[in-house]
Every structure is written in C-alpha cells, then in structure tokens.
Design a protein around this motif. Sequence first.
Motif, short mmCIF file in Angstrom:
data_model
loop_
_atom_site.label_atom_id
_atom_site.label_comp_id
_atom_site.label_asym_id
_atom_site.label_seq_id
_atom_site.Cartn_x
_atom_site.Cartn_y
_atom_site.Cartn_z
N THR A 74 30.55 0.59 4.82
CA THR A 74 31.62 -0.09 6.01
C THR A 74 31.41 0.43 7.42
N ALA A 75 30.39 1.57 7.23
CA ALA A 75 30.38 2.12 8.71
C ALA A 75 29.31 1.09 9.41
N PRO A 76 29.15 1.16 10.70
CA PRO A 76 28.48 0.16 11.55
C PRO A 76 26.94 0.78 11.19
N VAL A 77 26.09 -0.29 11.17
CA VAL A 77 24.80 0.18 10.84
C VAL A 77 24.01 -0.78 11.79
N LEU A 78 22.75 -0.22 12.47
CA LEU A 78 21.87 -0.77 13.23
C LEU A 78 20.43 -0.71 12.24
N VAL A 79 19.96 -1.83 12.06
CA VAL A 79 18.66 -2.00 10.92
C VAL A 79 17.67 -2.62 11.96
N ALA A 80 16.61 -1.70 11.77
CA ALA A 80 15.33 -2.28 12.34
C ALA A 80 14.19 -2.55 11.52
N PRO A 81 14.00 -4.04 11.06
CA PRO A 81 13.16 -4.23 9.97
C PRO A 81 12.01 -4.91 10.54
N ALA A 82 10.83 -4.95 10.11
CA ALA A 82 9.66 -5.46 10.65
C ALA A 82 9.34 -6.92 9.99
N LEU A 83 8.64 -7.66 10.67
CA LEU A 83 8.13 -8.92 10.22
C LEU A 83 7.00 -8.77 9.48
N ARG A 84 6.15 -7.78 9.42
CA ARG A 84 5.21 -7.58 8.83
C ARG A 84 5.11 -6.08 8.41
N ASP A 85 4.77 -5.66 7.22
CA ASP A 85 4.62 -4.39 7.00
C ASP A 85 3.94 -4.15 5.53
N PRO A 86 2.78 -3.58 5.60
CA PRO A 86 2.08 -3.66 4.23
C PRO A 86 2.48 -2.28 3.47
N ALA A 87 3.17 -1.32 3.90
CA ALA A 87 3.71 -0.31 3.10
C ALA A 87 5.19 -0.58 2.41
N VAL A 88 5.90 -1.23 3.36
CA VAL A 88 7.53 -1.65 2.69
C VAL A 88 7.67 -2.87 2.95
N PRO A 89 7.32 -3.77 2.02
CA PRO A 89 7.56 -5.24 2.38
C PRO A 89 8.99 -5.63 2.90
N PRO A 90 8.63 -6.61 4.05
CA PRO A 90 9.74 -6.93 5.02
C PRO A 90 10.58 -7.55 3.99
N PRO A 91 10.47 -8.10 2.95
CA PRO A 91 11.58 -8.88 2.20
C PRO A 91 12.72 -7.86 1.89
N GLY A 92 12.22 -6.69 1.34
CA GLY A 92 13.08 -5.63 0.92
C GLY A 92 13.85 -5.09 2.09
N GLN A 93 13.18 -4.94 3.12
CA GLN A 93 14.04 -4.30 4.37
C GLN A 93 15.14 -5.23 4.89
N PHE A 94 14.80 -6.56 5.09
CA PHE A 94 15.54 -7.49 5.45
C PHE A 94 16.89 -7.67 4.25
N ALA A 95 16.74 -7.34 3.02
CA ALA A 95 17.57 -7.41 2.09
C ALA A 95 18.79 -6.54 2.23
N VAL A 105 0.72 -1.23 0.01
CA VAL A 105 -0.09 -0.04 0.13
C VAL A 105 0.86 1.40 0.08
N GLY A 106 2.18 1.19 0.00
CA GLY A 106 2.93 2.26 0.02
C GLY A 106 3.52 2.76 -1.30
N SER A 107 4.54 3.49 -1.60
CA SER A 107 4.87 4.09 -2.51
C SER A 107 5.42 2.97 -3.53
N GLY A 108 5.89 1.76 -3.11
CA GLY A 108 6.16 0.70 -4.02
C GLY A 108 5.27 0.14 -4.98
N GLU A 109 4.03 0.46 -4.52
CA GLU A 109 3.05 -0.11 -5.49
C GLU A 109 2.82 0.81 -6.65
N ALA A 110 3.05 2.08 -6.57
CA ALA A 110 3.18 3.10 -7.69
C ALA A 110 4.25 2.72 -8.59
N VAL A 111 5.54 2.18 -7.98
CA VAL A 111 6.39 1.66 -8.90
C VAL A 111 6.26 0.42 -9.48
#
Length: 324
Positions: free
Chosen positions: A259-280, A226-232
């Motif tokens: 190369t810098a340290p990064v903390l990523v907070a992805p979601a297991l469920r997300d109707p706007a930004v699909p989690p597979p893309g977040q975890f990628a 339901v997010g901008s990804g649907e427009a794409v």
Amino acid sequence: MPRFVHDFPFDPSYGRTLDELLRIAAPAAPVGFDSFWRAGFEKARRIEPEPRVGALVEERDGVRILDVSYTSTGGRCGGWLVLPADGAPVRHGFVIGHGYGGRDQAGPDVPLPLPASAAILPCVTGMPVKGLRPGVPSVADEHVVHGIDSRDGYIIGDCVADLWCAASALIELVPALSGRGLGYLGESFGGGLGALALPWDERFAAAQLRLPTFGNHPLRLTLPCVGSGEAVRRHHRDHPGVLDVLAYYDAATAATRITAPVLVAPALRDPAVPPPGQFAVYNALRGPRELHVLQAGHVAYDGAESEAQALRAATTEFFATHLA
C-alpha cells in the motif's frame, strides 16, 4: 524499440513491447500466503537487533560511512551505517538492499536520495562480504536454490527477514527515526526482496525498486536468462513441485499487498532478470505507484549513465514527496 546489439542466445526483450509488458499480471496468491508472511514478520520484530557500530570506513558526499552489524533471525548480519557528517539532526532513514553477489562497500548507493538522512546497507544472509554464514552458499546460482524445496526453509525468507531486522537496527541506532516512515531502495535481488518485505512492515513509507527480480515465477520459469533465475529454472526441471514453494516467494504476488507508494524502474531488455517479471511487479501494485522505464538492465549500453542520472533525480523527487 531502438535496435539493441547483443550476443546472447536469446532475445533480452523476450519479444515483448512496452504495451505488452504493461499487461502482465501477477499470479494468484497461494492459500496461506498472507499468514505465512505475517508470521515471518512478527518473528523478525521479536528479535533484539543489538546493533554494533564499528570503525569509520570513509567520509564523502556529506556523510560518514561506518561498519555496522546487527542480529537477524538467523544470526548476525554485517553492513554499513551512513550518517550525516556534520552531525545534523536526521530527518529521513533508508534501508538499502543489494543485488545478487552481495556488496563489499557502500559504493554508488551513497550519496543518499535526501539530505539529513541516515541509512543502513545490510549484507543479507549468505552474501559477501558481511553476510557469510557456515553452510549457506555465497554464489548466487547456489544461494538462490538453497532450501528451495521447503517453504519454511528457503533462504529467501531469511534474506527478507534481514531487511526487517535492518530497519529495527537503524531505528535503534538513530532514535530520531522512531515513528518516521522509512524509505527502501533495492536493485535486482534487492528489488525482489523489497517487494516481498514491504507489504507487512508499516515502517516503510515509500520504496524504489530497480530491475526487481522474483516477479511472476510461473512465467519466469519459461524464460531463459543468464542470472540466478536460470539456476531456478534448472532446479525446477528436475523438481517441478518446487513451484508450490516459489508461489510464496513471488514478488508480483506480494506487490498486490503493498500500500506504500513505490517507484519501479524496470528495463525493456535484461538478460539477467527477464523484463516480464520486472513489469509484473509494477503492474501488480495497488497503491500509489510511479513507473520509470529503462532501456536495458544488467548490461552496458549507450545512454546508460544519462538514464542512471535521470533515475537518481526521479528517486530524489519521489522520496521528497512521500517521506516529507
């Protein structure tokens, strides 16, 4: 996964378990990926930001929040500058990106993760309220496809440059930050932009990306949302060649260069930004990384506030470690 009640016409978990999400890889970089982004960064670094500080907006949480504007590659950008209220020396600096839809105030991005910090919160090109530009759509579904048929004309490139120029403006306004590593925070749209910006700018010493978008475009194009990804996705159905452009704007591909340290907070469920893309994005990181999994994103759910508090605490500890 605990039961999650929703009324979307698709599964916001996309049928993937955490173990499956942690195995999603990044697409290979297209030819010239690195040189394209390095050229964009060098162009942005040649810009004189000419920052101008405006009126005091509010004072809270130990900081003063002021209007600010600066020059980027496509013109002036507006935003907010955050400084210690007591005039204490600044030891840390942050650039803070926003979600799709822009921002009309500093909002919950303040208080900052660390004391004795300064920050700039820019509104990137086209986004309300301080990034509006003639000819650039301000609605997310239109903005995300603006110029998408051209690698050099895609609006997302301008938005990434706005983050680099924001960093230049912050350092000019707070000279104590010169030579110190900056932190970056970005959620959703801002998370994806951050992943694209970080590999090329050594001024960023650490970052937190929450619910990052733009990860693994070939996979994202197969997932309804339901997010901008649907427009794409809609645009791609009529213009399949656009995938060649999107390959240069893939946050997961860019993450392989961070190369810098990064903390990523992805979601297991997300109707706007699909989690597979977040975890990628998380999976692609090759430098120091930290994973903070959320139950859901872009929706209200039981336990959301406690998860947000836990993420704030983890973010503070993360930056205290890597921006020391």
